[in-house]
Design a protein around this motif. Sequence first.
Motif, mmCIF file in Angstrom:
data_model
loop_
_atom_site.group_PDB
_atom_site.id
_atom_site.type_symbol
_atom_site.label_atom_id
_atom_site.label_comp_id
_atom_site.label_asym_id
_atom_site.label_seq_id
_atom_site.Cartn_x
_atom_site.Cartn_y
_atom_site.Cartn_z
ATOM 1 N N GLU A 160 -8.109 -10.843 -45.427
ATOM 2 C CA GLU A 160 -8.205 -9.869 -46.661
ATOM 3 C C GLU A 160 -8.988 -10.620 -47.862
ATOM 4 O O GLU A 160 -9.799 -9.933 -48.545
ATOM 5 C CB GLU A 160 -6.759 -9.580 -46.889
ATOM 6 C CG GLU A 160 -6.601 -8.633 -48.184
ATOM 7 C CD GLU A 160 -7.016 -7.263 -48.072
ATOM 8 O OE1 GLU A 160 -7.558 -6.878 -49.086
ATOM 9 O OE2 GLU A 160 -7.103 -6.858 -46.844
ATOM 10 N N THR A 161 -8.828 -11.754 -48.087
ATOM 11 C CA THR A 161 -9.285 -12.184 -49.196
ATOM 12 C C THR A 161 -11.088 -12.512 -48.618
ATOM 13 O O THR A 161 -11.767 -12.151 -49.755
ATOM 14 C CB THR A 161 -9.195 -13.738 -49.428
ATOM 15 O OG1 THR A 161 -7.502 -13.749 -49.533
ATOM 16 C CG2 THR A 161 -9.618 -14.476 -50.537
ATOM 17 N N LEU A 162 -11.344 -12.803 -47.482
ATOM 18 C CA LEU A 162 -12.681 -12.719 -47.324
ATOM 19 C C LEU A 162 -13.387 -11.337 -47.096
ATOM 20 O O LEU A 162 -14.497 -11.189 -47.776
ATOM 21 C CB LEU A 162 -12.741 -13.450 -45.881
ATOM 22 C CG LEU A 162 -14.287 -13.785 -45.421
ATOM 23 C CD1 LEU A 162 -14.725 -14.778 -46.247
ATOM 24 C CD2 LEU A 162 -14.101 -14.358 -44.013
ATOM 25 N N PHE A 163 -12.590 -10.307 -46.920
ATOM 26 C CA PHE A 163 -13.174 -8.833 -46.935
ATOM 27 C C PHE A 163 -13.648 -8.478 -48.326
ATOM 28 O O PHE A 163 -14.710 -7.834 -48.419
ATOM 29 C CB PHE A 163 -11.952 -7.999 -46.248
ATOM 30 C CG PHE A 163 -12.437 -6.578 -46.198
ATOM 31 C CD1 PHE A 163 -13.301 -6.007 -45.375
ATOM 32 C CD2 PHE A 163 -12.046 -5.623 -47.302
ATOM 33 C CE1 PHE A 163 -13.833 -4.771 -45.145
ATOM 34 C CE2 PHE A 163 -12.493 -4.402 -47.407
ATOM 35 C CZ PHE A 163 -13.533 -3.917 -46.165
ATOM 36 N N LYS A 164 -12.751 -8.650 -49.180
ATOM 37 C CA LYS A 164 -12.994 -8.354 -50.783
ATOM 38 C C LYS A 164 -14.384 -8.895 -51.004
ATOM 39 O O LYS A 164 -15.017 -8.505 -51.656
ATOM 40 C CB LYS A 164 -11.922 -8.651 -51.446
ATOM 41 C CG LYS A 164 -10.731 -8.037 -51.234
ATOM 42 C CD LYS A 164 -9.452 -8.309 -52.126
ATOM 43 C CE LYS A 164 -8.162 -7.564 -51.886
ATOM 44 N NZ LYS A 164 -7.061 -7.966 -52.770
ATOM 45 N N GLN A 165 -14.361 -10.335 -50.709
ATOM 46 C CA GLN A 165 -15.635 -10.957 -51.291
ATOM 47 C C GLN A 165 -17.036 -10.530 -50.549
ATOM 48 O O GLN A 165 -17.947 -10.214 -51.128
ATOM 49 C CB GLN A 165 -15.417 -12.443 -50.903
ATOM 50 C CG GLN A 165 -14.303 -13.128 -51.725
ATOM 51 C CD GLN A 165 -14.100 -14.666 -51.213
ATOM 52 O OE1 GLN A 165 -14.702 -14.872 -50.142
ATOM 53 N NE2 GLN A 165 -13.375 -15.374 -52.183
#
Length: 336
Positions: A160-165
Amino acid sequence: ALVQSSRLDSCDIPFIGLAKIGIGDLQREWNDLATAFQSLTAGIEQVEPGASAEFLADGYIALARVEQAQGNLAESLRILEYAALFTREQQATRNLCEVEAFIARLQITFGNLRAALRWARENMPRTNLEDVPLMEIQKTTFARILAAQGKASEALQVLETLFKQAESTDRMGTVIEILVIRSLILYKQQRVESAFTCLEQALVIAEPEGYVRIFADEGKTMAALLQHYIHVKKSKSFSTSSIQLDYVETLLEATGFRYSDDWIQDIGLEQFPMDLSEREIEVCRLIASGYTNREIAETLLLSLNTIKTHRKNIYSKLGISNRAQVVQKMKELNLL
Protein backbone atom coordinates in the motif's frame (compact mmCIF):
# COMPACT_ATOMS: atom_id res chain seq x y z
CA ALA A 1 34.52 6.41 -46.13
CA LEU A 2 34.47 2.67 -45.58
CA VAL A 3 37.11 2.97 -42.85
CA GLN A 4 35.13 5.69 -41.11
CA SER A 5 31.94 3.63 -41.35
CA SER A 6 33.70 0.57 -39.94
CA ARG A 7 35.15 2.58 -37.06
CA LEU A 8 31.72 4.08 -36.28
CA ASP A 9 30.07 0.65 -36.31
CA SER A 10 32.75 -0.69 -33.96
CA CYS A 11 32.27 2.18 -31.53
CA ASP A 12 28.51 1.80 -31.65
CA ILE A 13 28.48 -1.95 -30.94
CA PRO A 14 28.00 -1.68 -27.13
CA PHE A 15 25.13 0.78 -27.62
CA ILE A 16 23.50 -1.45 -30.21
CA GLY A 17 23.86 -4.32 -27.77
CA LEU A 18 22.29 -2.27 -25.00
CA ALA A 19 19.35 -1.44 -27.30
CA LYS A 20 18.92 -5.14 -28.07
CA ILE A 21 18.77 -5.90 -24.35
CA GLY A 22 16.04 -3.31 -23.90
CA ILE A 23 14.09 -4.65 -26.86
CA GLY A 24 14.59 -8.21 -25.65
CA ASP A 25 13.09 -7.39 -22.27
CA LEU A 26 10.04 -5.89 -23.99
CA GLN A 27 9.71 -9.02 -26.12
CA ARG A 28 9.90 -11.10 -22.95
CA GLU A 29 7.10 -9.08 -21.37
CA TRP A 30 4.99 -9.49 -24.50
CA ASN A 31 5.56 -13.27 -24.18
CA ASP A 32 7.56 -13.57 -27.41
CA LEU A 33 10.07 -15.68 -25.54
CA ALA A 34 12.00 -17.19 -28.44
CA THR A 35 12.64 -13.78 -30.02
CA ALA A 36 13.43 -12.30 -26.61
CA PHE A 37 16.06 -14.99 -26.03
CA GLN A 38 17.71 -14.18 -29.36
CA SER A 39 17.68 -10.44 -28.73
CA LEU A 40 19.01 -10.74 -25.21
CA THR A 41 21.81 -13.19 -25.98
CA ALA A 42 22.89 -11.10 -28.99
CA GLY A 43 22.75 -7.92 -26.93
CA ILE A 44 24.75 -9.41 -24.08
CA GLU A 45 27.40 -10.70 -26.51
CA GLN A 46 27.77 -7.25 -28.06
CA VAL A 47 27.92 -5.43 -24.74
CA GLU A 48 29.99 -7.94 -22.79
CA PRO A 49 33.59 -7.35 -23.94
CA GLY A 50 35.00 -4.96 -21.38
CA ALA A 51 31.56 -3.67 -20.37
CA SER A 52 30.76 -2.56 -16.86
CA ALA A 53 28.15 -4.31 -14.74
CA GLU A 54 25.55 -1.59 -15.16
CA PHE A 55 25.16 -2.48 -18.86
CA LEU A 56 24.93 -6.21 -18.29
CA ALA A 57 22.95 -6.77 -15.08
CA ASP A 58 19.61 -5.93 -16.69
CA GLY A 59 20.44 -8.22 -19.61
CA TYR A 60 21.23 -11.18 -17.38
CA ILE A 61 18.12 -10.57 -15.25
CA ALA A 62 15.90 -10.43 -18.34
CA LEU A 63 17.53 -13.57 -19.77
CA ALA A 64 17.01 -15.39 -16.45
CA ARG A 65 13.35 -14.36 -16.49
CA VAL A 66 12.97 -15.78 -20.02
CA GLU A 67 14.37 -19.10 -18.81
CA GLN A 68 12.05 -19.04 -15.79
CA ALA A 69 9.04 -18.32 -18.02
CA GLN A 70 9.96 -21.40 -20.05
CA GLY A 71 10.15 -23.52 -16.91
CA ASN A 72 13.94 -23.71 -16.83
CA LEU A 73 14.33 -22.73 -13.19
CA ALA A 74 17.78 -24.24 -12.70
CA GLU A 75 19.14 -22.35 -15.74
CA SER A 76 17.47 -19.17 -14.54
CA LEU A 77 19.21 -19.49 -11.18
CA ARG A 78 22.55 -20.27 -12.87
CA ILE A 79 22.32 -17.06 -14.93
CA LEU A 80 21.44 -14.96 -11.90
CA GLU A 81 24.26 -16.45 -9.85
CA TYR A 82 26.71 -15.71 -12.66
CA ALA A 83 25.39 -12.14 -12.77
CA ALA A 84 25.86 -11.85 -9.00
CA LEU A 85 29.44 -13.07 -9.29
CA PHE A 86 30.15 -10.67 -12.15
CA THR A 87 28.68 -7.63 -10.40
CA ARG A 88 30.47 -8.52 -7.16
CA GLU A 89 33.81 -8.75 -8.96
CA GLN A 90 33.09 -5.37 -10.59
CA GLN A 91 32.21 -3.96 -7.15
CA ALA A 92 28.92 -2.79 -8.66
CA THR A 93 26.97 -2.76 -5.40
CA ARG A 94 23.78 -1.30 -6.81
CA ASN A 95 23.56 -3.89 -9.60
CA LEU A 96 24.45 -6.70 -7.20
CA CYS A 97 21.53 -5.67 -4.96
CA GLU A 98 19.19 -5.84 -7.95
CA VAL A 99 20.39 -9.29 -9.00
CA GLU A 100 20.19 -10.65 -5.45
CA ALA A 101 16.58 -9.46 -5.17
CA PHE A 102 15.66 -11.52 -8.22
CA ILE A 103 17.53 -14.51 -6.79
CA ALA A 104 15.41 -14.16 -3.64
CA ARG A 105 12.25 -14.18 -5.76
CA LEU A 106 13.41 -17.33 -7.50
CA GLN A 107 14.14 -18.96 -4.14
CA ILE A 108 10.48 -18.42 -3.22
CA THR A 109 9.53 -20.28 -6.41
CA PHE A 110 11.89 -23.11 -5.44
CA GLY A 111 10.22 -23.21 -2.00
CA ASN A 112 13.49 -22.18 -0.34
CA LEU A 113 11.94 -19.69 2.04
CA ARG A 114 14.93 -19.85 4.37
CA ALA A 115 17.20 -18.35 1.67
CA ALA A 116 14.63 -15.69 0.81
CA LEU A 117 14.28 -14.72 4.47
CA ARG A 118 18.06 -14.48 4.78
CA TRP A 119 18.07 -12.04 1.84
CA ALA A 120 15.36 -9.96 3.55
CA ARG A 121 17.24 -9.82 6.85
CA GLU A 122 20.44 -8.73 5.13
CA ASN A 123 18.99 -6.23 2.65
CA MET A 124 15.76 -4.64 3.85
CA PRO A 125 17.28 -2.68 6.77
CA ARG A 126 19.66 -0.91 4.36
CA THR A 127 17.29 -0.17 1.47
CA ASN A 128 18.29 3.04 -0.31
CA LEU A 129 15.02 4.99 -0.54
CA GLU A 130 16.58 7.53 -2.92
CA ASP A 131 17.27 4.87 -5.58
CA VAL A 132 13.60 4.46 -6.49
CA PRO A 133 13.87 1.69 -9.14
CA LEU A 134 16.01 -0.50 -6.87
CA MET A 135 13.87 0.30 -3.83
CA GLU A 136 10.75 -0.82 -5.73
CA ILE A 137 12.37 -4.12 -6.74
CA GLN A 138 13.49 -4.78 -3.16
CA LYS A 139 10.19 -3.85 -1.53
CA THR A 140 8.03 -5.83 -3.95
CA THR A 141 10.38 -8.77 -3.33
CA PHE A 142 10.01 -8.27 0.42
CA ALA A 143 6.21 -8.19 0.08
CA ARG A 144 6.37 -11.49 -1.81
CA ILE A 145 8.42 -13.01 1.00
CA LEU A 146 5.98 -11.78 3.64
CA ALA A 147 3.10 -13.27 1.64
CA ALA A 148 5.00 -16.56 1.30
CA GLN A 149 5.39 -16.59 5.09
CA GLY A 150 1.63 -16.18 5.48
CA LYS A 151 2.01 -12.58 6.70
CA ALA A 152 -0.62 -11.25 4.34
CA SER A 153 -1.52 -8.17 6.36
CA GLU A 154 2.12 -7.07 6.60
CA ALA A 155 2.65 -7.70 2.88
CA LEU A 156 -0.41 -5.64 1.98
CA GLN A 157 0.81 -2.81 4.19
CA VAL A 158 4.19 -2.73 2.44
CA LEU A 159 2.45 -2.75 -0.94
CA GLU A 160 0.00 0.00 0.00
CA THR A 161 2.79 2.42 0.90
CA LEU A 162 4.73 1.54 -2.23
CA PHE A 163 1.61 1.82 -4.41
CA LYS A 164 1.00 5.42 -3.35
CA GLN A 165 4.58 6.37 -4.18
CA ALA A 166 4.59 4.61 -7.56
CA GLU A 167 1.19 5.96 -8.60
CA SER A 168 2.10 9.54 -7.68
CA THR A 169 5.18 9.37 -9.93
CA ASP A 170 3.50 7.48 -12.81
CA ARG A 171 5.73 4.42 -12.45
CA MET A 172 3.05 2.28 -14.05
CA GLY A 173 5.05 -0.94 -14.40
CA THR A 174 5.49 -0.98 -10.65
CA VAL A 175 1.83 -0.05 -10.15
CA ILE A 176 0.76 -3.07 -12.22
CA GLU A 177 3.09 -5.42 -10.33
CA ILE A 178 1.81 -4.18 -6.96
CA LEU A 179 -1.81 -4.64 -8.05
CA VAL A 180 -1.00 -8.15 -9.29
CA ILE A 181 0.63 -9.16 -6.00
CA ARG A 182 -2.23 -7.63 -4.00
CA SER A 183 -4.82 -9.47 -6.06
CA LEU A 184 -3.11 -12.81 -5.40
CA ILE A 185 -2.84 -12.18 -1.66
CA LEU A 186 -6.50 -11.18 -1.46
CA TYR A 187 -7.56 -14.18 -3.54
CA LYS A 188 -5.74 -16.56 -1.22
CA GLN A 189 -7.61 -14.92 1.65
CA GLN A 190 -10.86 -15.70 -0.20
CA ARG A 191 -11.57 -11.98 -0.56
CA VAL A 192 -12.60 -12.63 -4.13
CA GLU A 193 -14.36 -9.36 -4.97
CA SER A 194 -11.43 -7.33 -3.64
CA ALA A 195 -9.03 -9.55 -5.61
CA PHE A 196 -11.08 -8.97 -8.77
CA THR A 197 -11.02 -5.20 -8.18
CA CYS A 198 -7.21 -5.17 -7.93
CA LEU A 199 -6.93 -7.46 -10.93
CA GLU A 200 -9.16 -5.22 -13.03
CA GLN A 201 -7.18 -2.13 -12.07
CA ALA A 202 -4.04 -3.90 -13.27
CA LEU A 203 -5.71 -5.10 -16.47
CA VAL A 204 -6.96 -1.64 -17.39
CA ILE A 205 -3.40 -0.29 -17.26
CA ALA A 206 -1.71 -3.36 -18.74
CA GLU A 207 -3.93 -4.17 -21.72
CA PRO A 208 -3.08 -1.14 -23.93
CA GLU A 209 0.65 -1.82 -23.50
CA GLY A 210 0.38 -5.55 -24.12
CA TYR A 211 1.74 -6.72 -20.75
CA VAL A 212 1.66 -10.51 -20.40
CA ARG A 213 4.48 -11.97 -18.31
CA ILE A 214 3.84 -9.65 -15.35
CA PHE A 215 0.68 -11.74 -14.88
CA ALA A 216 1.71 -15.10 -16.27
CA ASP A 217 4.93 -15.37 -14.23
CA GLU A 218 2.82 -15.59 -11.06
CA GLY A 219 1.92 -19.16 -11.98
CA LYS A 220 -0.86 -21.41 -10.84
CA THR A 221 -2.57 -19.08 -8.39
CA MET A 222 -2.78 -16.37 -11.05
CA ALA A 223 -4.19 -18.97 -13.43
CA ALA A 224 -6.88 -19.78 -10.87
CA LEU A 225 -7.67 -16.11 -10.37
CA LEU A 226 -7.90 -15.47 -14.12
CA GLN A 227 -10.09 -18.55 -14.62
CA HIS A 228 -12.38 -17.43 -11.82
CA TYR A 229 -12.49 -13.88 -13.18
CA ILE A 230 -13.40 -15.05 -16.69
CA HIS A 231 -16.06 -17.37 -15.28
CA VAL A 232 -17.69 -14.56 -13.30
CA LYS A 233 -17.39 -12.05 -16.15
CA LYS A 234 -19.08 -14.46 -18.53
CA SER A 235 -21.95 -14.77 -16.07
CA LYS A 236 -22.06 -10.93 -15.97
CA SER A 237 -22.13 -10.94 -12.18
CA PHE A 238 -19.15 -8.66 -11.64
CA SER A 239 -18.25 -5.24 -12.99
CA THR A 240 -19.04 -3.61 -16.30
CA SER A 241 -15.44 -2.69 -17.14
CA SER A 242 -14.22 -2.46 -20.72
CA ILE A 243 -11.64 -5.22 -20.23
CA GLN A 244 -11.67 -7.54 -23.24
CA LEU A 245 -11.95 -11.17 -22.23
CA ASP A 246 -9.79 -12.27 -25.13
CA TYR A 247 -6.91 -10.36 -23.50
CA VAL A 248 -7.58 -12.06 -20.17
CA GLU A 249 -7.72 -15.43 -21.92
CA THR A 250 -4.38 -14.64 -23.58
CA LEU A 251 -2.91 -14.06 -20.13
CA LEU A 252 -4.42 -17.31 -18.91
CA GLU A 253 -2.95 -19.26 -21.83
CA ALA A 254 0.46 -17.75 -21.05
CA THR A 255 0.26 -19.42 -17.61
CA GLY A 256 -0.16 -22.79 -19.36
CA PHE A 257 -3.92 -23.15 -18.86
CA ARG A 258 -7.02 -22.60 -21.02
CA TYR A 259 -10.45 -21.55 -19.84
CA SER A 260 -12.83 -24.37 -18.94
CA ASP A 261 -16.22 -24.45 -17.22
CA ASP A 262 -14.60 -26.97 -14.86
CA TRP A 263 -11.81 -24.51 -14.09
CA ILE A 264 -11.64 -25.29 -10.36
CA GLN A 265 -11.00 -28.98 -10.91
CA ASP A 266 -8.73 -28.37 -13.91
CA ILE A 267 -6.50 -25.98 -12.01
CA GLY A 268 -6.31 -28.26 -8.98
CA LEU A 269 -7.53 -25.83 -6.33
CA GLU A 270 -10.83 -27.49 -5.46
CA GLN A 271 -9.71 -27.99 -1.86
CA PHE A 272 -8.06 -24.63 -1.32
CA PRO A 273 -7.66 -24.55 2.50
CA MET A 274 -9.27 -21.22 3.27
CA ASP A 275 -9.96 -22.35 6.84
CA LEU A 276 -6.23 -22.15 7.62
CA SER A 277 -5.34 -18.94 9.44
CA GLU A 278 -2.53 -16.67 8.21
CA ARG A 279 -0.41 -17.87 11.12
CA GLU A 280 -1.06 -21.54 10.29
CA ILE A 281 -0.11 -20.99 6.65
CA GLU A 282 3.04 -19.28 7.87
CA VAL A 283 3.87 -22.28 10.07
CA CYS A 284 3.16 -24.64 7.15
CA ARG A 285 5.61 -22.82 4.92
CA LEU A 286 8.33 -22.90 7.55
CA ILE A 287 7.74 -26.62 8.08
CA ALA A 288 7.98 -27.12 4.31
CA SER A 289 11.25 -25.14 4.31
CA GLY A 290 12.74 -27.60 6.77
CA TYR A 291 12.47 -25.59 9.99
CA THR A 292 12.24 -27.53 13.25
CA ASN A 293 9.54 -26.66 15.80
CA ARG A 294 12.10 -24.78 17.87
CA GLU A 295 13.38 -22.84 14.83
CA ILE A 296 9.82 -21.93 13.89
CA ALA A 297 9.19 -20.69 17.44
CA GLU A 298 12.35 -18.58 17.33
CA THR A 299 11.53 -17.19 13.88
CA LEU A 300 7.95 -16.23 14.79
CA LEU A 301 8.80 -15.21 18.37
CA LEU A 302 6.31 -17.70 19.79
CA SER A 303 6.57 -20.37 22.45
CA LEU A 304 7.37 -23.96 21.50
CA ASN A 305 4.00 -25.08 22.92
CA THR A 306 2.18 -22.56 20.72
CA ILE A 307 3.92 -23.94 17.63
CA LYS A 308 2.99 -27.48 18.62
CA THR A 309 -0.64 -26.37 18.98
CA HIS A 310 -0.55 -24.76 15.53
CA ARG A 311 0.94 -27.92 14.08
CA LYS A 312 -1.77 -30.06 15.65
CA ASN A 313 -4.50 -27.80 14.23
CA ILE A 314 -2.86 -27.83 10.79
CA TYR A 315 -2.70 -31.62 10.72
CA SER A 316 -6.37 -31.79 11.69
CA LYS A 317 -7.56 -29.25 9.11
CA LEU A 318 -5.54 -30.75 6.26
CA GLY A 319 -6.24 -34.35 7.22
CA ILE A 320 -2.56 -35.26 7.48
CA SER A 321 -0.29 -36.72 10.15
CA ASN A 322 3.36 -35.80 9.48
CA ARG A 323 5.74 -33.16 8.15
CA ALA A 324 6.29 -34.85 4.79
CA GLN A 325 2.56 -34.66 4.15
CA VAL A 326 2.62 -30.95 5.01
CA VAL A 327 5.15 -30.38 2.22
CA GLN A 328 3.15 -32.48 -0.26
CA LYS A 329 -0.13 -30.78 0.65
CA MET A 330 1.36 -27.30 0.34
CA LYS A 331 2.70 -28.16 -3.12
CA GLU A 332 -0.67 -29.55 -4.20
CA LEU A 333 -2.42 -26.40 -3.03
CA ASN A 334 0.17 -24.06 -4.62
CA LEU A 335 0.95 -22.50 -1.26
CA LEU A 336 4.73 -22.82 -1.57
